[in-house]
Design a protein around this motif. Structure first.
Motif, PDB file in Angstrom:
ATOM      1  N   VAL A 191      -2.009   4.567  -1.801  1.00  0.00           N
ATOM      2  CA  VAL A 191      -1.301   3.664  -1.208  1.00  0.00           C
ATOM      3  C   VAL A 191      -2.511   2.915  -0.304  1.00  0.00           C
ATOM      4  O   VAL A 191      -2.989   3.312   0.542  1.00  0.00           O
ATOM      5  N   GLY A 192      -2.901   1.781  -1.243  1.00  0.00           N
ATOM      6  CA  GLY A 192      -4.128   1.090  -0.537  1.00  0.00           C
ATOM      7  C   GLY A 192      -5.190   1.038  -1.626  1.00  0.00           C
ATOM      8  O   GLY A 192      -5.411   2.261  -2.305  1.00  0.00           O
ATOM      9  N   THR A 193      -5.896   0.247  -1.626  1.00  0.00           N
ATOM     10  CA  THR A 193      -7.082   0.099  -2.713  1.00  0.00           C
ATOM     11  C   THR A 193      -8.480  -0.154  -2.410  1.00  0.00           C
ATOM     12  O   THR A 193      -9.264  -0.621  -2.932  1.00  0.00           O
ATOM     13  N   SER A 217      -1.889  -1.793  -3.728  1.00  0.00           N
ATOM     14  CA  SER A 217      -1.669  -2.583  -2.554  1.00  0.00           C
ATOM     15  C   SER A 217      -0.939  -3.767  -2.754  1.00  0.00           C
ATOM     16  O   SER A 217      -0.991  -4.271  -3.646  1.00  0.00           O
ATOM     17  N   ARG A 218      -1.072  -4.481  -1.560  1.00  0.00           N
ATOM     18  CA  ARG A 218      -0.351  -5.795  -1.827  1.00  0.00           C
ATOM     19  C   ARG A 218      -1.165  -6.863  -2.527  1.00  0.00           C
ATOM     20  O   ARG A 218      -0.415  -7.539  -3.173  1.00  0.00           O
ATOM     21  N   PRO A 292      -8.722  -9.256   3.399  1.00  0.00           N
ATOM     22  CA  PRO A 292      -8.925  -8.434   2.258  1.00  0.00           C
ATOM     23  C   PRO A 292     -10.088  -8.852   1.163  1.00  0.00           C
ATOM     24  O   PRO A 292     -10.843  -7.954   0.792  1.00  0.00           O
ATOM     25  N   ARG A 324       4.207  -3.478  -4.088  1.00  0.00           N
ATOM     26  CA  ARG A 324       4.817  -3.212  -2.569  1.00  0.00           C
ATOM     27  C   ARG A 324       5.586  -1.743  -3.005  1.00  0.00           C
ATOM     28  O   ARG A 324       6.224  -1.642  -3.962  1.00  0.00           O
ATOM     29  N   ASN A 357      -2.048   8.208   1.904  1.00  0.00           N
ATOM     30  CA  ASN A 357      -2.121   7.156   2.925  1.00  0.00           C
ATOM     31  C   ASN A 357      -3.556   6.655   2.706  1.00  0.00           C
ATOM     32  O   ASN A 357      -4.389   7.031   3.562  1.00  0.00           O
ATOM     33  N   THR A 359      -4.467   3.428   3.594  1.00  0.00           N
ATOM     34  CA  THR A 359      -4.484   1.964   3.768  1.00  0.00           C
ATOM     35  C   THR A 359      -5.693   1.252   4.609  1.00  0.00           C
ATOM     36  O   THR A 359      -5.560   0.230   5.214  1.00  0.00           O
TER      37      THR A 359
END
Length: 440
Positions: A191-193, A217-218, A292, A324, A357, A359
């Motif tokens: 979760v997170g790139t 990620s978003r 970002p 998401r 995680n 993020t």
């Protein structure tokens, strides 16, 4: 070293920021106690890795720990046989280099080390009294906070998923999960790139994991790779300071003529001045919308790492997606995760052996779970900066009377203050200011 049982300086945090501050003070003959209970004192999170796949994101020639001595690490690397100045060296080698700098400071008699966690600090009789998690207390005339990046926010969707969700991708639980995944070959969710994702992917690949990895990620942005370019320096007075939109227009035009890497590197010497010249509302806008994009272009990765990621994507082993997390639940010895890709009408559900995680660091200082920071915030000894992302400091990096902060804690004032080339200058300046304050 101590006078009447009081150290001149106590430094909380033994990563790069705290280590180089202690070493700078030792060079000036100012005694200090370096306090860190992580088990990685002298290296910190970033440089305590033992994985040879984890490389520096900056060439060795730019990674000297010492302000004013640009070739120090490059010479060390060449002497150790670990590469040359143009290489992206292994991070564990840089950790060894920092460890030797700390060893020299301790050997000089100017630096002591306490391998414990500072849980609180308060002013008592004109000095700082610092309580450690081993029950001991120490006293110091001055206090420096060098705690580095704070742990990321917990992810609510994974609140009740048990030990299959790895909150800290640097801890022993993460290493155990990587080994388990390498053995089983089961799917993993990241979760997170950003840069943390890159490190977890490298660890999984190095350990022999060949199963599928989904990084979500978003925006689905991943760090760009370094490549050679012709430098195109620019003077500060040639830049549209104080106007974020104008600055990004300038950056687009400049990128069209010099290439985006040269354009961004041209801003490098002026990044702190440009940041401080932006009105508060525009700094907020940058954090909401542009950060970002800036991060993936500014904080690039070694070309061989970028090549490996591209290869893994091409082979179908790594998927990077914008989307998401909707929900997550424990499902036997695994996780069931529902997520929606950007632009999709419906959600997807997938099973993962582990989720990590990735993020990135905390961006809200009031949400810190560090007991020392929380205590200082509650008593008003320190305050959040105007953006709420770090500690409020002045031009000398002072957070209060005989109280300094440095490194990522001060990103609200400086923004570009998370990398060695920036922090080494700050550490030297803080050491000078402490020496001046104490009359040492």
């Amino acid at each position: 070293m101590k006078s009447d049982g009081v150290y001149p300086v106590a430094i909380i945090g033994g990563g790069y920021s705290g280590t180089i501050l202690a070493a700078q003070l030792a060079r000036r003959g100012t005694a200090a106690l370096l306090i860190d209970g992580s088990g990685a004192i002298g290296r910190g999170v970033a440089y305590s890795t033992t994985d040879g796949a984890h490389l520096l994101n900056v060439r060795a020639e730019a990674m000297s720990a010492w302000a004013g001595e640009p070739d120090d690490f490059a010479r060390y690397l060449a002497a150790s046989g670990g590469g040359d100045r143009r290489d992206f060296a292994e991070r564990r080698l840089f950790g060894r280099y920092l460890g030797e700098i700390l060893d020299a400071a301790v050997a000089s008699g100017a630096t002591d080390v306490a391998q414990a966690t500072a849980t609180s600090a308060e002013r008592v009789d004109g000095a700082w009294r610092i309580t450690l998690d081993n029950g001991q207390t120490v006293r110091a005339q001055a206090l420096a906070l060098a705690l580095g990046n704070q742990a990321p926010e917990p992810l609510k969707a994974f609140a009740d998923t048990g030990d299959r969700f790895i909150t800290n991708p640097w801890g022993p639980e993460a290493r155990s999960a990587v080994a388990d995944l390498a053995h089983s070959g089961e799917p993993a969710l990241l979760v997170g790139t950003g840069l943390t994702m890159v490190d977890v992917v490298l660890s999984l690949d190095s350990a022999g994991h060949r199963g599928p990895i989904l990084a979500l990620s978003r925006r689905g942005l991943i760090p760009r790779g370094h490549a050679d370019f012709e430098p195109a320096p620019v003077a500060l007075d040639a830049l549209p300071a104080g106007d974020l939109a104008a600055l990004f227009r300038w950056l687009r035009r400049r990128s069209a003529t010099t290439g985006w890497r040269a354009a961004i590197e041209g801003l490098r010497p002026h990044s702190q001045a440009l940041w401080q010249g932006l009105p508060l509302e525009q700094q907020h806008r940058f954090l909401r919308h542009a950060r970002p994009w800036w991060d993936v272009h500014r904080h690039r990765i070694a070309p061989q790492v970028a090549q490996l990621l591209a290869q893994m994507i091409g082979e179908g082993r790594l998927s990077v997606a914008a989307g998401r997390i909707l929900s997550a639940s424990a499902s036997g010895p695994a996780l069931q995760v529902d997520y929606r890709r950007r632009g999709a009408q419906s959600a997807q559900s997938a099973r993962f052996a582990y989720a990590f995680n990735c993020t990135g660091p905390l961006h809200a200082i009031m949400h810190s779970r560090d007991s020392l920071l929380r205590g200082l915030l509650e008593t008003g000894e320190i305050a959040p900066d105007q953006l709420g992302i770090g500690v409020d400091v002045d031009r000398q990096s002072r957070a209060g009377k005989r109280l300094w902060a440095l490194g990522p804690l001060t990103k609200g004032r400086y923004w570009e203050i998370v990398a060695v080339p920036d922090i080494r200058e700050q550490a030297a300046a803080v050491a000078d200011d402490i020496q001046l304050e104490l009359g040492a």
